[in-house]
Design a protein around this motif. Structure first.
Motif, mmCIF file in Angstrom:
data_model
loop_
_atom_site.group_PDB
_atom_site.id
_atom_site.type_symbol
_atom_site.label_atom_id
_atom_site.label_comp_id
_atom_site.label_asym_id
_atom_site.label_seq_id
_atom_site.Cartn_x
_atom_site.Cartn_y
_atom_site.Cartn_z
ATOM 1 N N PHE A 71 1.048 -1.219 -0.055
ATOM 2 C CA PHE A 71 0.239 -0.206 -0.442
ATOM 3 C C PHE A 71 0.633 1.644 0.098
ATOM 4 O O PHE A 71 1.363 1.665 0.851
ATOM 5 C CB PHE A 71 -1.151 -0.101 1.244
ATOM 6 N N PRO A 72 1.074 1.819 -0.907
ATOM 7 C CA PRO A 72 2.040 3.107 -0.686
ATOM 8 C C PRO A 72 1.503 4.640 -0.222
ATOM 9 O O PRO A 72 0.302 4.800 -0.237
ATOM 10 C CB PRO A 72 2.222 3.350 -2.255
ATOM 11 N N ARG A 73 2.670 4.643 0.156
ATOM 12 C CA ARG A 73 2.519 5.640 1.035
ATOM 13 C C ARG A 73 1.581 6.760 0.556
ATOM 14 O O ARG A 73 0.925 8.209 0.855
ATOM 15 C CB ARG A 73 3.406 5.930 2.024
ATOM 16 N N SER A 74 2.377 6.893 -1.274
ATOM 17 C CA SER A 74 1.982 8.236 -1.687
ATOM 18 C C SER A 74 0.591 8.156 -1.910
ATOM 19 O O SER A 74 0.198 9.070 -1.895
ATOM 20 C CB SER A 74 2.367 8.269 -3.393
ATOM 21 N N LEU A 75 -0.542 6.815 -1.527
ATOM 22 C CA LEU A 75 -2.128 6.870 -2.088
ATOM 23 C C LEU A 75 -2.524 7.743 0.072
ATOM 24 O O LEU A 75 -3.494 8.109 -1.277
ATOM 25 C CB LEU A 75 -2.549 6.134 -1.828
ATOM 26 N N CYS A 76 -2.183 7.727 0.560
ATOM 27 C CA CYS A 76 -2.131 8.579 1.785
ATOM 28 C C CYS A 76 -2.160 9.982 1.401
ATOM 29 O O CYS A 76 -2.930 11.098 2.187
ATOM 30 C CB CYS A 76 -1.734 8.597 3.230
ATOM 31 N N LEU A 77 -1.272 10.662 0.662
ATOM 32 C CA LEU A 77 -1.559 11.777 -0.138
ATOM 33 C C LEU A 77 -2.492 12.378 -0.986
ATOM 34 O O LEU A 77 -3.131 13.504 -1.415
ATOM 35 C CB LEU A 77 -0.638 12.240 -0.530
ATOM 36 N N LEU A 78 -3.285 11.442 -0.853
ATOM 37 C CA LEU A 78 -5.023 11.919 -2.105
ATOM 38 C C LEU A 78 -6.181 11.700 -0.873
ATOM 39 O O LEU A 78 -6.535 11.147 -0.730
ATOM 40 C CB LEU A 78 -5.218 10.849 -2.849
ATOM 41 N N ALA A 79 -5.851 13.188 -0.661
ATOM 42 C CA ALA A 79 -6.824 13.897 0.587
ATOM 43 C C ALA A 79 -8.332 13.729 0.119
ATOM 44 O O ALA A 79 -9.209 13.291 1.090
ATOM 45 C CB ALA A 79 -6.301 14.970 0.634
ATOM 46 N N GLY A 80 -8.691 13.655 -1.319
ATOM 47 C CA GLY A 80 -10.364 13.687 -1.513
ATOM 48 C C GLY A 80 -10.654 12.232 -1.746
ATOM 49 O O GLY A 80 -11.897 12.241 -2.077
ATOM 50 N N LEU A 81 -9.659 11.003 -1.869
ATOM 51 C CA LEU A 81 -10.374 10.123 -1.986
ATOM 52 C C LEU A 81 -11.430 9.532 -0.943
ATOM 53 O O LEU A 81 -11.682 9.824 0.177
ATOM 54 C CB LEU A 81 -9.518 9.281 -1.594
ATOM 55 N N GLU A 82 -12.599 9.361 -1.346
ATOM 56 C CA GLU A 82 -13.604 8.335 -0.597
ATOM 57 C C GLU A 82 -14.439 7.391 -1.235
ATOM 58 O O GLU A 82 -14.787 6.418 -0.069
ATOM 59 C CB GLU A 82 -14.994 9.575 -1.584
ATOM 60 N N VAL A 83 -13.329 6.751 -2.105
ATOM 61 C CA VAL A 83 -13.599 5.467 -1.974
ATOM 62 C C VAL A 83 -11.795 5.252 -2.626
ATOM 63 O O VAL A 83 -11.320 5.373 -3.249
ATOM 64 C CB VAL A 83 -14.555 4.580 -3.225
ATOM 65 N N LEU A 84 -11.926 4.155 -1.958
ATOM 66 C CA LEU A 84 -10.182 3.246 -1.895
ATOM 67 C C LEU A 84 -10.136 1.799 -1.723
ATOM 68 O O LEU A 84 -10.501 1.231 -0.666
ATOM 69 C CB LEU A 84 -9.445 3.904 -0.983
ATOM 70 N N ASN A 85 -10.279 0.774 -3.750
ATOM 71 C CA ASN A 85 -10.734 -0.242 -3.711
ATOM 72 C C ASN A 85 -9.848 -1.325 -3.709
ATOM 73 O O ASN A 85 -8.839 -0.584 -4.555
ATOM 74 C CB ASN A 85 -11.761 -0.868 -4.485
ATOM 75 N N LEU A 86 -8.690 -2.265 -2.718
ATOM 76 C CA LEU A 86 -7.803 -2.957 -2.655
ATOM 77 C C LEU A 86 -8.196 -4.223 -2.323
ATOM 78 O O LEU A 86 -6.940 -4.914 -2.133
ATOM 79 C CB LEU A 86 -7.096 -2.008 -1.689
ATOM 80 N N ASN A 87 -8.886 -4.326 -2.835
ATOM 81 C CA ASN A 87 -9.706 -5.930 -2.334
ATOM 82 C C ASN A 87 -9.374 -7.054 -3.208
ATOM 83 O O ASN A 87 -8.725 -6.449 -4.669
ATOM 84 C CB ASN A 87 -11.608 -5.739 -2.327
ATOM 85 N N ASN A 88 -8.663 -8.496 -2.306
ATOM 86 C CA ASN A 88 -8.396 -8.871 -3.136
ATOM 87 C C ASN A 88 -6.745 -8.682 -3.763
ATOM 88 O O ASN A 88 -6.748 -9.240 -4.874
ATOM 89 C CB ASN A 88 -9.404 -9.412 -4.340
ATOM 90 N N ASN A 89 -6.152 -8.129 -2.718
ATOM 91 C CA ASN A 89 -4.495 -7.807 -2.903
ATOM 92 C C ASN A 89 -3.569 -8.953 -2.898
ATOM 93 O O ASN A 89 -3.756 -9.579 -1.932
ATOM 94 C CB ASN A 89 -4.534 -6.845 -3.580
ATOM 95 N N ASP A 90 -2.377 -8.852 -3.040
ATOM 96 C CA ASP A 90 -0.995 -9.396 -1.729
ATOM 97 C C ASP A 90 -0.664 -8.527 -0.706
ATOM 98 O O ASP A 90 0.816 -8.233 -0.332
ATOM 99 C CB ASP A 90 -0.108 -9.777 -2.869
ATOM 100 N N ILE A 91 -1.548 -7.486 -0.512
ATOM 101 C CA ILE A 91 -0.791 -6.227 0.388
ATOM 102 C C ILE A 91 -0.836 -7.457 1.946
ATOM 103 O O ILE A 91 -1.727 -7.751 2.421
ATOM 104 C CB ILE A 91 -1.862 -5.312 0.336
ATOM 105 N N GLN A 92 0.062 -6.844 3.051
ATOM 106 C CA GLN A 92 0.789 -7.470 3.600
ATOM 107 C C GLN A 92 0.690 -6.724 4.747
ATOM 108 O O GLN A 92 -0.158 -6.501 6.300
ATOM 109 C CB GLN A 92 1.939 -7.893 4.097
#
Length: 301
Positions: free
Chosen positions: A224-245
């Motif tokens: 889960f990249p930290r850069s995603l956390c800079l997208l403050a406007g996100l209302e839906v973040l769907n990372l289902n069914n991946n390999d994130i630990q």
């Protein structure tokens, strides 16, 4: 006896006439117009805002030539046919605002699409496209582009010129990374890259500051990249069914993610079916507030 002889004749005519009517009812409006010699313009639908023409589910393998003479058409729907080629003549329909070509057998597109300078919505999903013409980047008015369920593994660099694009669907293709040109689309508020072959999300994702919905489910994303956390406007973040630990400690920056979401239609963080390390699975089930609190404490300890 005479009456009996006359009845069969009338009965014969009745069924034949009915049969003809039934066969005629099967004809579509545009078939009927062509057979009767009517002007196809009579079939144009003039709505409040746009003039539209539809040939949906006709089993067509070719686009009828008369269509290219209907220069006033603004919305054209040729979806769910068997078209293998889109003729260059499509460039003659210079007033097009919406073009729907989904559910055909298209393997390529003509460069003359660049002539559609007023085109705002383009549906190309459910075809057989393995490439797009670089000239598509000249359609500067495009706001919605759907390319899902094709065979794409890359996009032409020229698509970076679609500066007004707001919604882009690249799901169910063959991408191993998000194309670089996508990160230049600063007005995107919706990006769907689910069901591809992604193993990571580039740090450049932070360039998409207008993003509200980001879907990357059903891939092989490892972190889960930290850069995603800079997208403050996100209302839906769907990372289902991946390999994130693991999840980043900066997750709390995503203030508009209201909760852990389990229903695909809900707003929030979708993180189910990932091999999250313990004790995170229990925390995820406890909700976003508990998860964020844990990550904050972890950061300060």
């Amino acid at each position: 006896m005479g009456a009996r002889q006359s009845n069969p004749g009338s009965k014969d005519k009745g069924p034949r006439r009915t049969g003809c009517l039934r066969r005629r009812q099967k004809l579509s409006a545009w078939d009927d117009a062509l057979l009767s010699g009517r002007d196809p313009r009579a079939l144009l639908k003039r709505g409040m805002r746009h003039i539209s023409f539809s040939l949906v589910t006709k089993g067509m393998t070719d686009v009828p030539d008369f269509l290219w003479g209907l220069s006033e058409v603004q919305k054209l729907n040729l979806s769910h046919n068997q078209l293998r080629v889109l003729p260059p003549d499509v460039g003659r329909l210079s007033r097009l605002v919406v073009l729907n070509l989904c559910g055909n057998h298209l393997k390529s597109l003509p460069p003359e699409l660049c002539l559609l300078q007023g085109l705002r919505v383009l549906f190309l999903n459910m075809n057989r496209l393995s490439e797009l013409p670089a000239e598509l980047g000249a359609c500067r008015s495009l706001e919605v582009l759907s390319l899902s369920h094709n065979r794409l593994s890359q996009l032409p660099a020229g698509l970076a010129d679609l500066s007004g694009l707001r919604k882009l669907n690249l799901s169910n293709n063959c991408f191993v990374h998000i194309p670089v040109c996508v990160f230049a689309l600063r007005e995107l508020d919706f990006l769907h890259v689910g069901s591809n072959r992604l193993e990571n999300i580039a740090e450049s994702i932070q360039c998409l500051g207008s993003l509200q919905i980001f879907i990357a489910e059903n891939n092989s994303i490892h972190s889960f990249p930290r850069s995603l956390c800079l997208l403050a406007g996100l209302e839906v973040l769907n990372l289902n069914n991946n390999d994130i630990q693991t999840l980043p400690e900066e997750l709390y920056l995503l203030g508009r993610l209201a909760r852990i979401a389990w229903n695909p239609m809900d707003k929030g963080l979708h993180i189910a079916h990932n091999p999250l390390a313990r004790p995170l699975p229990e925390l995820v089930e406890g909700g976003l507030e508990m998860l964020v609190s844990y990550l904050k404490d972890k950061k300060h300890n």
